[in-house]
Write an enzyme that holds these catalytic residues in place. Structure first.
Site, short mmCIF file in Angstrom:
data_model
loop_
_atom_site.label_atom_id
_atom_site.label_comp_id
_atom_site.label_asym_id
_atom_site.label_seq_id
_atom_site.Cartn_x
_atom_site.Cartn_y
_atom_site.Cartn_z
N SER A 8 0.59 -0.96 -0.02
CA SER A 8 0.09 -0.31 -0.32
C SER A 8 0.92 1.51 0.01
CB SER A 8 -0.55 -0.09 1.09
OG SER A 8 -1.89 1.33 1.55
N HIS A 31 -1.38 -1.52 -3.99
CA HIS A 31 -2.64 -1.57 -3.95
C HIS A 31 -2.59 0.91 -2.92
CE1 HIS A 31 -6.37 -2.42 -1.06
NE2 HIS A 31 -5.51 -1.14 -0.30
N ASP A 33 -4.90 3.67 -1.74
CA ASP A 33 -5.87 3.58 -0.75
C ASP A 33 -6.75 5.29 -0.89
OD1 ASP A 33 -5.83 1.70 0.86
OD2 ASP A 33 -4.07 1.77 1.71
N MET A 35 -8.78 7.75 0.24
CA MET A 35 -9.65 8.23 1.08
C MET A 35 -10.52 9.54 0.90
SD MET A 35 -7.38 6.90 3.66
CE MET A 35 -6.61 5.28 3.88
N HIS A 64 -8.59 1.02 -3.07
CA HIS A 64 -9.36 0.16 -1.91
C HIS A 64 -9.68 1.68 -2.11
CE1 HIS A 64 -9.48 -0.41 2.54
NE2 HIS A 64 -11.12 -0.42 1.68
N MET A 66 -12.16 4.31 0.43
CA MET A 66 -12.59 4.11 1.42
C MET A 66 -13.34 5.83 0.65
SD MET A 66 -9.54 2.85 3.49
CE MET A 66 -8.45 3.09 2.07
N MET A 135 -11.14 -6.05 6.48
CA MET A 135 -10.14 -5.28 7.00
C MET A 135 -9.68 -5.96 8.34
SD MET A 135 -9.38 -2.97 5.41
CE MET A 135 -9.10 -1.68 6.28
N ASP A 173 -6.13 -6.77 5.30
CA ASP A 173 -5.05 -5.26 4.92
C ASP A 173 -5.01 -4.64 5.73
OD1 ASP A 173 -4.57 -2.37 4.02
OD2 ASP A 173 -6.54 -1.99 2.74
C1 DX5 Z 1 -6.12 1.91 6.25
C2 DX5 Z 1 -5.71 0.85 4.63
C3 DX5 Z 1 -4.43 0.43 4.41
C4 DX5 Z 1 -2.59 0.83 4.94
C5 DX5 Z 1 -2.19 -0.38 5.71
O1 DX5 Z 1 -7.22 2.07 5.68
O2 DX5 Z 1 -6.78 0.04 3.97
O3 DX5 Z 1 -4.12 -0.29 3.35
O4 DX5 Z 1 -2.46 1.40 4.67
O5 DX5 Z 1 -1.23 -0.05 6.48
P1 DX5 Z 1 -0.46 -1.05 7.31
O6 DX5 Z 1 -0.09 -2.13 6.08
O7 DX5 Z 1 0.57 0.48 7.54
O8 DX5 Z 1 -1.54 -1.06 8.55
ZN ZN Z 2 -6.88 0.12 1.77
#
Ligand code: DX5
Ligand code: ZN
Length: 220
Positions: A8, A31, A33, A35, A64, A66, A135, A173
């Site tokens: 990620s 990956h 993210d 947000m 992903h 969010m 998650m 994740d």
């Molecule tokens: C959190 C994200 C993850 C995050 C994971 O909301 O969806 O993808 O980057 O990071 P680590 O591996 O540091 O927990």
């Molecule tokens: Zn993620």
């Protein structure tokens, strides 16, 4: 069965993403993210960033989302070239038509559940999805601790997928490192997102290989 390691970029240096992508060239997917500061209390990238990232990496992008209202916004990420687009069950008004739309655009469709969300209502929808994201932290931030109590969801998913003869990618994740990846692999996961354990490592490529080796020897 194959193991996939998806670093990620949430923990990468956002000012040097092309360079950061070069450090994880041996990954299976990247990956991303997304947000929106509404579904989660953090803000990252949008659709243009996905387009730009795809121009500088040959790796497929695992997006992903969010975000609130994925029914409206998710197809744009598929159109932007994402290999897979995963939206949250808690945010989607109509998951099945949305998944069908993503697939019709050419992306793999994924559904994600937060740690407190039950997986049972989604088991019968598995044929509509290419991947399910369980998650293992509350979404929003990298660097949190793995929540082991969600592992039974993977067993339920694995059983439901094998009953239907599906090769659904089961993804975890949050808080994945060389120890927790073993727990998740034994529980049934085959696709592993790792942010801080890869990007905070001195040698991200070596870290990807240790994660892959740890998972491969404990795959369910
Ligand atoms: C959190 C994200 C993850 C995050 C994971 O909301 O969806 O993808 O980057 O990071 P680590 O591996 O540091 O927990
Ligand atoms: Zn993620």
């Amino acid at each position: 069965m194959a193991v996939r390691i998806n670093p990620s970029i949430l923990t990468a240096d956002f000012a040097n993403l092309e360079h950061e992508l070069g450090r994880i060239a041996s990954a299976d997917l990247v990956h991303v993210d997304v947000m929106d500061n509404h579904f989660v209390p953090n803000l990252t990238f949008g659709q243009r960033m996905v387009e730009s990232l795809q121009r500088v990496t040959p790796l497929p992008l695992d997006v992903h989302l969010m975000i609130d209202d994925p029914d409206r916004w998710a197809p744009g990420y598929a159109e932007a070239g994402a290999f897979s687009v995963t939206f949250h069950a808690e945010a989607a008004a109509d998951p099945v038509p949305l998944a069908r739309r993503l697939r019709s655009i050419g992306a793999r469709a994924g559904i994600a559940v937060k740690p407190g969300t039950a997986i049972e209502p989604y088991l019968e929808l598995l044929p509509e999805f290419d991947q399910v994201l369980v998650m293992t932290v509350e979404p929003g931030f990298g660097g949190q601790s793995f929540i082991e109590s969600v592992m039974p969801k993977l067993g339920l998913l694995r059983d439901a997928a094998s009953r239907s003869g599906l090769d659904t990618w089961l993804q975890v994740d949050g808080g994945i490192n060389e120890q927790t990846i073993i727990t998740a692999a034994e529980a049934g996961a085959n696709t592993f997102v790792a942010g801080s354990s890869v990007f905070n490592a001195a040698d991200p490529a070596a870290q990807i290989e240790s994660l892959r080796a740890a998972a491969a020897t404990h795959l369910h």
